[in-house]
Write an enzyme that holds these catalytic residues in place. Structure first.
Site, PDB file in Angstrom:
ATOM      1  CD  GLU A 126       3.786   0.281  -4.478  1.00  0.00           C
ATOM      2  OE1 GLU A 126       4.472   0.987  -3.708  1.00  0.00           O
ATOM      3  OE2 GLU A 126       3.432  -0.875  -4.203  1.00  0.00           O
ATOM      4  CG  ASP A 166      -0.961  -6.265  -0.824  1.00  0.00           C
ATOM      5  OD1 ASP A 166      -1.453  -6.668  -1.900  1.00  0.00           O
ATOM      6  OD2 ASP A 166       0.256  -6.223  -0.627  1.00  0.00           O
TER       7      ASP A 166
HETATM    8  C1  GLC Z   1       2.151  -4.810  -3.589  1.00  0.00           C
HETATM    9  C2  GLC Z   1       0.829  -4.737  -4.336  1.00  0.00           C
HETATM   10  C3  GLC Z   1       0.706  -5.929  -5.274  1.00  0.00           C
HETATM   11  C4  GLC Z   1       1.921  -5.955  -6.191  1.00  0.00           C
HETATM   12  C5  GLC Z   1       3.234  -5.935  -5.394  1.00  0.00           C
HETATM   13  C6  GLC Z   1       4.462  -5.751  -6.274  1.00  0.00           C
HETATM   14  O1  GLC Z   1       2.191  -5.916  -2.766  1.00  0.00           O
HETATM   15  O2  GLC Z   1      -0.245  -4.711  -3.448  1.00  0.00           O
HETATM   16  O3  GLC Z   1      -0.463  -5.851  -6.023  1.00  0.00           O
HETATM   17  O4  GLC Z   1       1.884  -7.066  -7.009  1.00  0.00           O
HETATM   18  O5  GLC Z   1       3.208  -4.863  -4.490  1.00  0.00           O
HETATM   19  O6  GLC Z   1       4.369  -4.598  -7.043  1.00  0.00           O
END
Ligand code: GLC
Length: 446
Positions: free
Chosen positions: A419, A181
């Site tokens: 994450e 992102d």
């Molecule tokens: C965030 C990450 C994306 C991922 C999402 C759900 O937006 O940048 O890559 O798919 O989270 O985990």
């Protein structure tokens, strides 16, 4: 920081337990509070992690995702869980069913896409099914036969709608489509996105869950994200209109490399499982086109690949994971490939002397945009370590794949399944109990 240091058996049990806990029935939420719905590339990685636990459940995951496929072939980046709140922008903001002729009748979805890693999941499912008896093998095979046309349609949409000039690179109209992102890769392109005064007001939900603002994108970044959604809404999410109306348009070299690889993987599956020759031929063609498209962006000497800003008409040079795209798709000369591997393993990335684990940070610690705690601007993302280790194994680099796996498991031994992680301290950041982190660990331990 002290490592509780779970043993591999304990870790696998905890990862399986986590996926079970995030299971909403026919979809696994990407993470319990921060991402309470299904994300496209998360779902693929989750299926990779589910496959060793239950081939049947892994198949359900991909079935749910594919049931939300758009009529033009796009797999949307989010499939919203029924009746689950707490995420913004949710279905009421996207309004795809009202605005987009191509939106599916069934589930609510977002109106953008995400990286095409799904063929990898299909392959893992088929691989695991072969270790089982006839009934499980039949489930996997029936899934493949039923969904093969949808998988090819997905790839065809990417090759046509997102590479209309056939230069072998996928164009994105929102940074979220890259899955990375707020990567510094997109800073310049976003500087060009000027939110209109008529941007409808909104309230973020992510900062309620993660209260430390240094771990998340800023409000200014969010305004731009939402403005792009607004531009898409006004264009009714129409593929053709997007090419001209969006103030953000970039050729993503990393997504393009993933696509080249995924086309190859799907072609292999098609050959092995006797799918139509014409599809397999088309897939091989796309694989070659995108491998070439990625390699064409690479520096002759260093092998480093670049994104391209379509609006500004200029290359985007960053020291981020994107520069390693050709390691995933191949196609470089031997010397350039060797140079790029040296960078990957050297002091600018995995070999940086202060790193807690020898894993690739999302942005190089020596880059000026590097922020060790901020999302895609520096932290180590376990799922990216997994992707590189998987791709390296496929390319025949067993030792490199093994090293990433070993370091990835060392990092994961804290049991938080975060994450992302701070590269120097190894502190877990962002959402905890992230599904794809658990899935990566399960595959590594499988
Ligand atoms: C965030 C990450 C994306 C991922 C999402 C759900 O937006 O940048 O890559 O798919 O989270 O985990």
């Amino acid at each position: 920081m002290t490592d509780p240091g779970f043993t591999p058996t304990q870790l696998a049990a905890r990862a399986a337990y986590l996926l079970r806990g995030n299971d909403l029935g026919t979809m696994t939420s990407a993470a319990p509070r921060l991402y309470p719905h299904m994300w496209s590339w998360d779902a693929a990685f989750v299926a990779v992690g589910l496959a060793p636990l239950s081939v049947e459940r892994a198949v359900v995951e991909l079935d749910t995702l594919l049931s939300a496929q758009w009529k033009n072939g796009m797999i949307p980046h989010i499939v919203f869980a029924n009746g689950v709140d707490g995420y913004f922008p949710g279905p009421a903001r996207w309004e795809c069913r009202r605005l987009a002729a191509n939106a599916p009748e069934g589930p609510d979805t977002s109106g953008i896409t995400q990286p095409p890693v799904h063929a990898i999941a299909v392959q893992r499912i088929l691989d695991h099914s072969r270790r089982h008896g006839r009934s499980t093998r039949a489930v996997a095979q029936e899934f493949l036969n039923r969904r093969w046309p949808d998988l090819v349609r997905w790839h065809r949409w990417l090759a046509h709608a997102r590479d209309p000039k056939e230069n072998g690179r996928i164009t994105l109209y929102h940074g979220w489509e890259s899955g990375m992102d707020n990567s510094p890769r997109w800073d310049r392109a976003y500087a060009n996105v000027v939110p209109g005064v008529d941007l409808p007001p909104y309230r973020r939900a992510d900062t309620v869950v993660i209260s430390d603002p240094t771990q998340r994108p800023s409000d200014r970044e969010y305004d731009r994200y939402l403005w792009l959604v607004e531009q898409m809404r006004r264009a009714n999410y129409d593929d053709f209109q997007l090419t001209s109306v969006m103030s953000f348009a970039v050729e993503d070299v990393f997504v393009s490399a993933i696509f080249a690889l995924a086309c190859e993987v799907l072609a292999d599956i098609g050959e092995e499982y006797k799918q139509p020759h014409s599809d397999v031929r088309e897939l091989h063609g796309w694989a070659a086109r995108f491998r070439k498209g990625v390699a064409a962006t690479a520096d002759e000497r260093t092998g480093a690949a670049k994104d391209y800003d379509v609006r500004l008409g200029r290359w985007i040079n960053t020291e981020t994971l994107a520069m390693f795209a050709p390691l995933i798709s191949g196609g470089l000369s031997r010397p350039a490939e060797r140079a790029l591997l040296n960078t990957f393993e050297g002091p600018r990335f995995c070999g940086h002397p202060d790193l807690r684990y020898a894993l690739p940070p999302s942005t190089s610690p020596v880059a000026k945009d590097f922020r060790p705690r901020e999302y895609w601007r520096g932290p180590v993302w376990p799922v990216m370590s997994w992707l590189f280790s998987w791709a390296f194994a496929r390319r025949g680099w067993a030792e490199r794949a093994y090293l990433l796996r070993a370091e990835g498991l060392r990092q994961a031994a804290d049991g938080s399944f975060a994450e992302y992680y701070e590269p120097f301290t190894g502190a877990p950041l962002g959402s905890m109990q992230q599904s794809w982190t658990a899935a990566s660990v399960l595959d590594w331990l499988g």
